[in-house]
Design an enzyme around this catalytic site. Structure first.
Site, PDB file in Angstrom:
ATOM      1  N   LYS A 104       0.834  -1.208   0.000  1.00  0.00           N
ATOM      2  CA  LYS A 104       0.000   0.000   0.000  1.00  0.00           C
ATOM      3  C   LYS A 104       0.869   1.258   0.000  1.00  0.00           C
ATOM      4  CE  LYS A 104      -1.989   2.782   3.109  1.00  0.00           C
ATOM      5  NZ  LYS A 104      -2.156   4.070   2.421  1.00  0.00           N
ATOM      6  N   GLU A 137      10.476   0.742  10.012  1.00  0.00           N
ATOM      7  CA  GLU A 137      11.420   1.842   9.715  1.00  0.00           C
ATOM      8  C   GLU A 137      10.661   3.116  10.052  1.00  0.00           C
ATOM      9  OE1 GLU A 137      14.503   1.587   8.435  1.00  0.00           O
ATOM     10  OE2 GLU A 137      14.595  -0.365   7.449  1.00  0.00           O
ATOM     11  N   CYS A 178      13.444  10.812   6.663  1.00  0.00           N
ATOM     12  CA  CYS A 178      13.463  10.217   8.006  1.00  0.00           C
ATOM     13  C   CYS A 178      14.824  10.391   8.667  1.00  0.00           C
ATOM     14  CB  CYS A 178      13.089   8.753   7.922  1.00  0.00           C
ATOM     15  SG  CYS A 178      14.038   7.874   6.684  1.00  0.00           S
ATOM     16  N   GLU A 226      10.259  15.279  15.657  1.00  0.00           N
ATOM     17  CA  GLU A 226      10.566  15.241  14.225  1.00  0.00           C
ATOM     18  C   GLU A 226       9.637  16.204  13.488  1.00  0.00           C
ATOM     19  OE1 GLU A 226       9.311  11.734  11.994  1.00  0.00           O
ATOM     20  OE2 GLU A 226      11.247  11.731  10.998  1.00  0.00           O
TER      21      GLU A 226
HETATM   22  P1  NAP Z   1       2.438   7.545   8.396  1.00  0.00           P
HETATM   23  O1  NAP Z   1       1.369   8.530   8.634  1.00  0.00           O
HETATM   24  O2  NAP Z   1       2.825   6.650   9.501  1.00  0.00           O
HETATM   25  O3  NAP Z   1       1.990   6.705   7.136  1.00  0.00           O
HETATM   26  C1  NAP Z   1       2.769   5.675   6.563  1.00  0.00           C
HETATM   27  C2  NAP Z   1       1.878   4.695   5.858  1.00  0.00           C
HETATM   28  O4  NAP Z   1       1.062   4.000   6.816  1.00  0.00           O
HETATM   29  C3  NAP Z   1       0.903   5.335   4.887  1.00  0.00           C
HETATM   30  O5  NAP Z   1       0.766   4.491   3.769  1.00  0.00           O
HETATM   31  C4  NAP Z   1      -0.357   5.403   5.708  1.00  0.00           C
HETATM   32  O6  NAP Z   1      -1.521   5.504   4.953  1.00  0.00           O
HETATM   33  C5  NAP Z   1      -0.304   4.092   6.464  1.00  0.00           C
HETATM   34  N1  NAP Z   1      -1.106   4.038   7.669  1.00  0.00           N
HETATM   35  C6  NAP Z   1      -1.668   5.059   8.378  1.00  0.00           C
HETATM   36  N2  NAP Z   1      -2.323   4.585   9.453  1.00  0.00           N
HETATM   37  C7  NAP Z   1      -2.191   3.226   9.438  1.00  0.00           C
HETATM   38  C8  NAP Z   1      -2.635   2.163  10.304  1.00  0.00           C
HETATM   39  N3  NAP Z   1      -3.325   2.399  11.406  1.00  0.00           N
HETATM   40  N4  NAP Z   1      -2.274   0.909   9.976  1.00  0.00           N
HETATM   41  C9  NAP Z   1      -1.537   0.642   8.886  1.00  0.00           C
HETATM   42  N5  NAP Z   1      -1.108   1.595   8.037  1.00  0.00           N
HETATM   43  C10 NAP Z   1      -1.417   2.879   8.304  1.00  0.00           C
HETATM   44  O7  NAP Z   1       3.775   8.255   7.929  1.00  0.00           O
HETATM   45  P2  NAP Z   1       3.933   9.299   6.766  1.00  0.00           P
HETATM   46  O8  NAP Z   1       3.428  10.604   7.244  1.00  0.00           O
HETATM   47  O9  NAP Z   1       3.409   8.749   5.487  1.00  0.00           O
HETATM   48  O10 NAP Z   1       5.525   9.334   6.624  1.00  0.00           O
HETATM   49  C11 NAP Z   1       6.327  10.122   7.407  1.00  0.00           C
HETATM   50  C12 NAP Z   1       7.028   9.301   8.452  1.00  0.00           C
HETATM   51  O11 NAP Z   1       7.730   8.218   7.866  1.00  0.00           O
HETATM   52  C13 NAP Z   1       8.070  10.088   9.189  1.00  0.00           C
HETATM   53  O12 NAP Z   1       7.945   9.898  10.562  1.00  0.00           O
HETATM   54  C14 NAP Z   1       9.381   9.514   8.687  1.00  0.00           C
HETATM   55  O13 NAP Z   1      10.432   9.644   9.579  1.00  0.00           O
HETATM   56  C15 NAP Z   1       9.023   8.116   8.416  1.00  0.00           C
HETATM   57  N6  NAP Z   1       9.945   7.520   7.459  1.00  0.00           N
HETATM   58  C16 NAP Z   1      10.847   6.607   7.905  1.00  0.00           C
HETATM   59  C17 NAP Z   1      11.755   6.040   7.040  1.00  0.00           C
HETATM   60  C18 NAP Z   1      12.761   5.039   7.527  1.00  0.00           C
HETATM   61  O14 NAP Z   1      13.326   4.340   6.710  1.00  0.00           O
HETATM   62  N7  NAP Z   1      13.016   4.939   8.795  1.00  0.00           N
HETATM   63  C19 NAP Z   1      11.723   6.374   5.691  1.00  0.00           C
HETATM   64  C20 NAP Z   1      10.788   7.308   5.254  1.00  0.00           C
HETATM   65  C21 NAP Z   1       9.899   7.860   6.163  1.00  0.00           C
HETATM   66  P3  NAP Z   1      -2.068   6.961   4.575  1.00  0.00           P
HETATM   67  O15 NAP Z   1      -1.102   7.509   3.586  1.00  0.00           O
HETATM   68  O16 NAP Z   1      -3.378   6.741   3.985  1.00  0.00           O
HETATM   69  O17 NAP Z   1      -2.116   7.741   5.856  1.00  0.00           O
END
Ligand code: NAP
Ligand code: MG
Length: 500
Positions: free
Chosen positions: A205, A279, A313, A411
């Site tokens: 997804k 991650e 990230c 963050e």
């Molecule tokens: P997010 O809000 O956690 O969303 C990530 C993914 O999870 C999206 O596809 C989201 O769908 C989905 N999601 C949301 N709620 C969920 C649930 N309850 N169960 C399962 N999936 C769910 O994060 P984001 O705002 O997209 O990304 C930013 C974050 O990613 C930052 O904190 C960043 O540090 C982190 N990040 C980490 C890495 C790493 O390698 N460590 C790399 C890149 C980013 P929706 O899009 O529909 O909300």
């Protein structure tokens, strides 16, 4: 299939130029979007075909550079996720029984098609995400292809990947993969390529605001002739992600995203036998010692925090300066920031593009207000102008923040840097480690011994020395503490997809 003409266009360099208006004192060179054809209404990719959802619910994805709608996407329901998992289960037997060499051949084919259609992918990624075309063209998409090439090479060498293994370890089965919006296609590659190399099948997804490039990847996967159901891509909101996580026939969940959602997922799989890798977020320290090459270090800081609008990230979001050089570095940083070009992501001169969504834009502005209330010295370049339409933010920093400040701990995931100082190596290390995260860090010094001493004491998954934000498929990536667990990339990136 692409026509010959499309292929030729994909390989050409755009020469189209348009006027960007008075904001810019340089000749803009705008990448043409002619190459990309966006379906107004997009389906789900299940069992090798683009299919409708039974519910026919849709949501919009927009171009954050303008706020205009790009397309509608299907919001996959739990029923759609179930169809995708069933397709992946059906495909798993035959796929896992193929020889590694044959699986590798499919991955090589996908990698080559990504290279052939790289311009189209780069433009689409920039349109949907807001990142500068220079970054999607020169960094993201080449890395996407590189990941497929790299893991294609492992597919027939799995017995050598795991120390002590006498034969190739077995795959896990059907893996559910959920990715964020900051590097949409690159995160998809980090997830799909190793999973397939190991013999698993996938339900992935993409994030709500950036699903288009993953749907184009689905087209490429179809064109590569990958057996039906080996990769399934379901678009949707958080509930779609939750439906994948909670599906009883998923063997492993791989998640990249926020720490908050990571915690929800960890709780959901806690009493199941599903494997999990997370991650998550970061608040990475970027340390500059007084003996560093200062001008290069300033460039490193710029790249460390303003690359991809700071939606990274592992962004170097906490700058730690040795006291004796702090003033010099801050002045040089200010002068350098005055020259950053913020604006149309399709302009090849743009350094910082659009913030990915209205919601992220609001979140960044709120955190900056908090920073101002707490009393850090705020700086943003006065010569940088923002376009009137779309979501943009000036690159900025807060100087003299203490470790108690919100901006030292939370963050931001935007172009906002927090600066503080240190007097000794020990103080630099303890300040750098004073965080609930542990994803990355950077060190600048001309002294190798100082770099090694500091690196050994830092609690971070990735440490860069005299550079920052450099990525390579051969190198493992991942964090400690609230930055998650498991590694992606390199030989270590195979382990989460193998039964060992
Ligand atoms: P997010 O809000 O956690 O969303 C990530 C993914 O999870 C999206 O596809 C989201 O769908 C989905 N999601 C949301 N709620 C969920 C649930 N309850 N169960 C399962 N999936 C769910 O994060 P984001 O705002 O997209 O990304 C930013 C974050 O990613 C930052 O904190 C960043 O540090 C982190 N990040 C980490 C890495 C790493 O390698 N460590 C790399 C890149 C980013 P929706 O899009 O529909 O909300
Ligand atoms: Mg979008």
């Amino acid at each position: 299939m692409q026509t010959q003409e499309q292929k030729k266009k994909n390989q050409e360099v755009s020469t189209g130029e348009q006027s960007l208006g008075a904001d810019f004192d340089y000749a803009p060179s705008i990448e043409s979007t002619d190459i990309v054809k966006i379906n107004p209404k997009n389906k789900l990719f299940i069992g090798g075909k683009f299919v409708d959802s039974a519910e026919k619910k849709y949501f919009k994805t927009e171009n954050p550079a303008t706020g205009e709608t790009l397309a509608e996407l299907t919001e996959a329901t739990a029923k759609d996720v179930d169809s995708a998992v069933k397709a992946a289960r059906k495909a798993f037997g035959p796929w896992s029984k193929l020889s590694g060499q044959e699986r590798g051949r499919y991955l090589y084919r996908i990698a080559r098609l990504i290279q052939e259609r790289s311009r189209e992918l780069a433009v689409l990624e920039t349109l949907d995400n807001g990142k500068p075309i220079r970054e999607s063209r020169d960094i993201d998409i080449p890395l996407v292809a590189a990941h497929f090439f790299y893991y294609a090479g492992w597919a027939d060498k799995l017995q050598y990947a795991v120390p002590g293994a006498k034969s190739a370890p077995k795959p896990l089965g059907v893996v559910g993969q959920i990715i964020p919006w900051n590097f949409p296609l690159l995160m998809a590659a980090w997830k799909i390529a190793p999973a397939l190399a190991c013999g698993n099948t996938v339900v992935l997804k993409p994030a709500e605001t950036t699903s288009l490039s993953c749907l184009l990847l689905a087209e490429i996967i179809q064109e590569a002739g990958l057996p039906e159901g080996v990769v399934n891509i379901v678009t949707g909101a958080g509930e779609t992600g939750a439906a994948i996580v909670n599906h009883p026939d998923i063997n492993k969940v791989a998640f990249t995203g926020s720490t908050d959602v990571g915690k929800i997922i960890a709780r959901s799989v806690a009493n199941t036998d599903k494997k999990l890798t997370l991650e998550l977020g970061g608040k990475s320290a970027h340390i500059i010692y007084e003996d560093a090459a200062i001008d290069q270090a300033v460039e490193g800081v710029i790249n460390g925090i303003f690359f991809n609008q700071g939606h990274v990230c592992c962004a170097g979001s906490r700058l730690l300066l040795e006291e004796s050089i702090a003033e010099t570095v801050v002045e040089k940083l200010k002068a350098r920031m005055e020259k950053i070009r913020v604006g149309n992501p399709l302009d090849k001169n743009t350094d910082v593009g659009a913030i990915n969504s209205a919601a992220e834009h609001v979140k960044i502005k709120k955190l900056i207000e908090t920073g101002k209330t707490e009393g850090g010295e705020y700086f943003e370049p006065s010569s940088v102008n923002l376009p009137a339409k779309g979501y943009y933010h000036k690159p900025c920093f807060f100087n003299r923040v203490s470790s108690a400040f919100t901006l030292s701990r939370v963050e931001v995931f935007g172009p906002v840097l927090a600066i503080s100082t240190f007097r000794t190596t020990q103080e630099a290390i303890s300040k750098a480690n004073d965080t609930q995260y542990g994803l990355a860090a950077g060190i600048w010094s001309e002294k190798g011994s100082k770099i090694h001493k500091t690196a050994a004491a830092l609690k971070a998954g990735v440490i860069w020395a005299n550079t920052y934000n450099k990525f390579d498929p051969t190198s493992p990536f991942g964090g400690f503490n609230e930055s998650g667990y498991g590694r992606e990339g390199g030989r270590h990136g195979l382990f989460p997809y193998l039964d060992i």
